[in-house]
Scaffold this active site. Structure first.
Site, PDB file in Angstrom:
ATOM      1  CD  GLU A 130      -2.602  -1.201   2.641  1.00 34.62           C
ATOM      2  OE1 GLU A 130      -3.790  -1.506   2.606  1.00 34.62           O
ATOM      3  OE2 GLU A 130      -1.988  -0.959   3.696  1.00 34.62           O
TER       4      GLU A 130
HETATM    5  C1  TNX Z   1      -4.530  -3.796   4.658  1.00 27.95           C
HETATM    6  S1  TNX Z   1      -3.162  -6.003   3.512  1.00 27.95           S
HETATM    7  C2  TNX Z   1      -3.249  -3.619   5.141  1.00 27.95           C
HETATM    8  C3  TNX Z   1      -3.061  -3.073   6.484  1.00 27.95           C
HETATM    9  C4  TNX Z   1      -4.363  -2.841   7.186  1.00 27.95           C
HETATM   10  C5  TNX Z   1      -5.343  -3.949   6.843  1.00 27.95           C
HETATM   11  C6  TNX Z   1      -6.646  -3.863   7.572  1.00 27.95           C
HETATM   12  C7  TNX Z   1      -1.927  -5.169   3.898  1.00 27.95           C
HETATM   13  C8  TNX Z   1      -0.645  -5.729   3.541  1.00 27.95           C
HETATM   14  N1  TNX Z   1      -2.102  -3.989   4.510  1.00 27.95           N
HETATM   15  O1  TNX Z   1      -2.301  -1.902   6.448  1.00 27.95           O
HETATM   16  O2  TNX Z   1      -4.112  -2.823   8.552  1.00 27.95           O
HETATM   17  O3  TNX Z   1      -5.590  -3.893   5.470  1.00 27.95           O
HETATM   18  O4  TNX Z   1      -7.430  -4.978   7.323  1.00 27.95           O
END
Ligand code: TNX
Length: 518
Positions: free
Chosen positions: A315
């Protein structure tokens, strides 16, 4: 034996995760006496003695000096790591591990088989030969969004180990806080660990705390996988090193999250207490950033006996794509130079210069969307393997019921226990062979998780579904690898989980067998 025998499937308390081969045999099984003889490997005797006492409310005392038929615990030099055999009859119980881990898992199975009957505590007559499907069976705990003290982490280790999980992935840093002391960069914990989401208190692990977690895990055959999330999820780094991070990037998505959840927008240099993701980035291309990553990775590698070091990569929406590709390649090389196997979230798989052998962690859906599977396959092309964490199955922070106060719903809505169970690791990513899959990991992100009770409520019983995906044979190889069988088997764990003090949610999807009332 060929496959676990379905005889009397609903009534027979086969364990979770389901063993590779198991058969009920003729005979009454083994009756535990108030003092029952136990012999063999000293460590194993200690572990089983504690578990048997907890399970039976102190009614059964395993005692090396007791006479009569008893339990023997031994280790052979069999070839398959982590495997065991368990044979029970009226004459006694024998657990034989291929190694210490195998014996430990045999003990977990044996503990699950202890049942309260009208005639006292019994172990049914069975023959089990068991070994894991995948070498990597993980659980992730996010200690950055909310911090949890060492004791809570130790409890999570115990809970996961009894389900034969063998890796604890600690998500140690994020926008909201930096939780691990880095000896060469003490400013990180000194200046960036005090707060958490919603104004809750933060916290940190000293190097000593971390060593305690690592040792406690090792004694339960779990390897700690530390994660430093880079280059996004780094707002907290800016509290200690303002020059190493970019200004927060406030997208429409971030504004939307802030409106929905009522928190505030991130401000450079101030602690972030909201739950938006994707606004922060390290400054890429600077020598100072490279020196920072090298220091952090080198220190963490020295503190970590296990082979893996996770450097995030998810992300990074506030990072320019070319900078991102350059950075994750650099980070993977720094980890390899520090003597560890790099692990990164699947987005990094698109970068062409990733260090060969970097492990990819896939967090897309069971049916991949948006090319996430292509990115995951990028790791395999470069000789790396995949950890499967499909978010709509094994993200333990998703709500498991629409009316649950805890949890999020972004991963395809509510993740029922059945949905957590009903997926097959081998079919998530086309073109990825069984041998390319390192394993399965369930993840507990902690935006909405504030206490040990919250952890148990979201983890249980779904962590058992993830453990079965990680340990047990593929669903087409065993007639009891079904939701119907699983829910019965989980229901039979009511007594054990209660005795162990696990505050599991009594999901209505599971036919709990409350021993007090049945
Ligand atoms: C996605 S999936 C994230 C996290 C969040 C989570 C909450 C991923 C690698 N990153 O930063 O905490 O969703 O469900």
């Amino acid at each position: 034996m060929t496959g676990t025998q379905p005889r009397d499937a609903a009534a027979f308390p086969w364990p979770v995760p389901l063993p590779r081969d198991a058969a009920a045999v003729e005979g009454p099984g083994f009756t535990l006496q108030a003092r029952t003889a136990v012999t063999g490997d000293q460590t194993a005797v200690g572990i089983l003695t504690n578990l048997a006492s907890a399970r039976t409310d102190g009614e059964i005392d395993l005692d090396p000096t007791a006479a009569g038929p008893g339990i023997t615990l031994s280790i052979t030099d069999a070839e398959t790591p982590e495997s065991y055999r368990l044979i029970t009859s009226a004459d006694g119980v024998a657990v034989t591990g291929s190694d210490e881990a195998g014996l430990f898992y045999g003990i977990q199975t044996l503990t699950q088989l202890i049942a309260r009957t009208d005639d006292g505590w019994r172990i049914p007559a069975v023959e089990i030969a068991d070994s894991p499907r995948f070498a990597y069976r993980g659980v992730m705990l996010d200690v950055a969004r909310h911090f949890f003290p060492v004791e809570v982490v130790l409890d999570v280790i115990d809970r996961a180990a009894q389900l034969k999980l063998n890796h604890l992935h600690l998500h140690l840093t994020d926008d909201q806080g930096w939780r691990i002391e880095i000896p060469s960069r003490p400013e990180l914990t000194r200046l960036a660990s005090a707060t958490a989401i919603g104004g809750d208190p933060g916290g940190l692990y000293t190097a000593e705390d971390y060593a305690r977690i690592v040792a406690y895990a090792a004694a339960r055959h779990m390897t700690v996988v530390p994660e430093i999330d880079l280059p996004g999820h780094t707002h907290a780094v800016g509290l200690a090193y303002p020059d190493l991070v970019e200004e927060p990037v406030i997208s429409d998505h971030i504004r939307e999250v802030v409106e929905t959840y009522g928190s505030t927008l991130p401000v450079a240099g101030e602690p972030y207490e909201g739950l938006a993701v994707g606004f922060s980035s390290l400054r890429i291309g600077d020598a100072a950033t490279e020196a920072f990553v090298t220091d952090v990775v080198t220190d963490l590698a020295a503190m970590t006996p296990g082979p893996y070091l996770h450097v995030g990569g998810d992300e990074a929406l506030g990072t320019d794509p070319a900078d991102y590709a350059e950075f994750v390649s650099l980070a993977s090389r720094i980890v390899a130079d520090a003597g560890k196997v790099p692990v990164m979230w699947h987005e990094a798989g698109a970068a062409s210069d990733l260090h060969p052998g970097t492990v990819g962690q896939y967090w897309g859906f069971v049916s991949p969307t948006d090319g996430m599977d292509d990115k995951a396959r990028g790791f395999v092309t470069r000789g790396g393997r995949i950890i499967l964490s499909p978010a709509d199955a094994v993200y333990l922070d998703m709500k498991d019921a629409a009316d649950s106060e805890l949890g999020l719903t972004w991963a395809n809505g509510v993740t029922s226990v059945e949905r957590a169970y009903a997926w097959e690791p081998g079919t998530v990513l086309d073109g990825v062979a069984e041998s390319d899959i390192l394993g399965v990991e369930a993840a507990l992100w902690t935006e909405t998780v504030r206490s040990p009770d919250d952890i148990d409520t979201l983890m249980f019983p779904r962590i058992a579904a993830a453990a079965e995906a990680a340990w047990s044979p593929a669903s087409d190889l065993n007639p009891l690898r079904t939701w119907d069988s699983f829910r019965e088997r989980v229901g039979a764990l009511d007594g054990l989980w209660s005795a162990l003090g696990i505050r599991f949610r009594r999901s209505p999807e599971i036919p709990w067998r409350d021993e007090e009332t049945s």
